[in-house]
Design an enzyme around this catalytic site. Structure first.
Site, PDB file in Angstrom:
ATOM      1  CE  LYS A   1      40.702  37.636  44.466  1.00  0.00           C
ATOM      2  NZ  LYS A   1      41.874  37.425  43.629  1.00  0.00           N
TER       3      LYS A   1
ATOM      4  N   GLY B   1      49.610  32.875  44.701  1.00  0.00           N
ATOM      5  CA  GLY B   1      50.902  32.313  45.064  1.00  0.00           C
ATOM      6  C   GLY B   1      51.314  31.058  44.321  1.00  0.00           C
TER       7      GLY B   1
ATOM      8  CG  ASN C   1      45.487  36.418  36.487  1.00  0.00           C
ATOM      9  OD1 ASN C   1      45.911  36.077  35.383  1.00  0.00           O
ATOM     10  ND2 ASN C   1      44.876  37.561  36.630  1.00  0.00           N
TER      11      ASN C   1
END
Lengths: 77, 270
Positions: free
Chosen positions: B112, B200, B221
């Site tokens: 990522k 977000g 997360n």
């Protein structure tokens, strides 16, 4: 760590994760991980900005002034 | 929890697996592993979410053993596919270095990629991200690139060879939800690789609304980790991700600014 080191053996200074450490000369990467009591399979080692592949840990001998980064996975997003 | 997960699969088979980088994922929810109050809660939340892929960060080993940070003491890489991140990197070179270290851990070649451009907003440095993406894709990494909700950046990252492009819903850790659904839809409609909205999402309705835009998945997360009850929130996110996905597949009714009765207007009594 000092208890494992032969007092007559010569030492060298390594920079491990930003801190200087005195370790026996002739130490391999595998030996370093053992001396630091780290589980070899979970740690990735970078020596002077180059990754030391796990299969080479037993062969690569460290030298005075080597900069080592020992990293692993932690929680993150 | 696991019993409930197994029995409660409404319209199973309606959706196809998420295909990405030569792998298939049944769950369209990817979870981070940071900020949990303890590892036990984290593991229960990951399982409740139904996720198959979790992100981890690369950091120095704490040689003083003042903390138990090694996540693989708690997380079984056979249970969850590990997606290492380059979180905290501010330059392309730094991100490339972290990605190489992550791959050397020996689990997989996925990364990522995130390159942050600004400390206050944690918004991505898209130019540096693109630069790093090109290098990493050439080196055989499967790059999932965190980026802005900007179509042109997304197209360039796809061209660079990323297996997924991951625009933000809103800034990392903000919980502000989906700020620009139009831009997210635009990106989804123009890209061939999976679009995963990363960052977000604050609560289940944000997850559902984001999936209703037609994107391929979500990565989150903080919303789960810092909820009062992370396990319940993980379950809520699992349901919301699936609900939003099914609603999108089902095709919503058109919006009308006039009322239209649902019951027959004929056959009324005199």
């Amino acid at each position: 760590m000092s208890s494992k080191t032969d007092p007559s053996a010569r030492t060298m200074t390594l920079v491990v994760n930003g801190d200087e450490r005195e370790l026996p000369q002739g130490l391999t990467v595998a030996g370093l991980l053992e001396a630091l009591e780290l589980v070899p399979g979970t740690v990735v080692v970078e020596r002077n900005r180059e990754i030391v592949p796990r299969e080479a840990h037993a062969e690569v001998t460290l030298a005075e002034g080597d900069q080592l980064e020992l990293v692993h996975f932690v929680g993150g997003g | 929890m696991s019993e409930r997960t197994q029995t409660e699969t409404p319209l199973a088979g309606t959706d196809r697996p998420l295909e990405m980088g030569g792998r298939e994922f049944t769950s369209r929810l990817i979870l981070g592993t940071g900020k949990y109050r303890d590892n036990e809660t984290m593991m229960a939340a990951l399982r409740a979410s139904g996720t198959e892929m979790v992100t981890v960060a690369v950091r120095r080993v704490d040689l003083d053993r003042s903390s138990d940070e090694a996540i693989l003491n708690h997380l079984d890489p056979d249970e969850f596919f590990l997606l290492a991140n380059t979180a905290g990197c501010y330059t392309a070179d730094e991100a490339i270095r972290y990605a190489r270290l992550a791959r050397a851990a020996g689990f997989n070649e996925w990364i990522k990629l995130e390159v942050i451009g600004d400390e206050a907003t944690l918004l991505p440095d898209v130019q540096a991200t693109l630069e790093a993406a090109k290098v990493l894709c050439d080196e055989g990494f499967k790059v999932m690139a965190y980026t802005n909700d900007d179509l042109i950046s997304a197209l360039r990252l796809e061209d660079a060879g990323c297996v997924s492009v991951m625009p933000l819903a809103s800034p990392i850790g903000s919980g502000l939800g989906l700020i620009n659904p139009f831009y997210i839809r635009e990106i989804k409609s123009r890209l061939s690789v999976p679009v995963i909205v990363d960052a977000g999402v604050g609560t289940a309705s944000d997850a559902c609304l984001t999936m209703e835009q037609g994107v391929d998945g979500l990565l989150m997360n903080t919303a789960v980790a810092v909820a009062d009850d992370p396990i319940a929130m993980a379950d809520a996110m699992r349901l919301a991700t699936r609900a939003g996905r099914l609603a999108w597949l089902a095709g919503r009714m058109p919006r009308r600014e006039v009322a239209v009765p649902s019951s027959p207007t004929t056959g009324m009594l005199d």
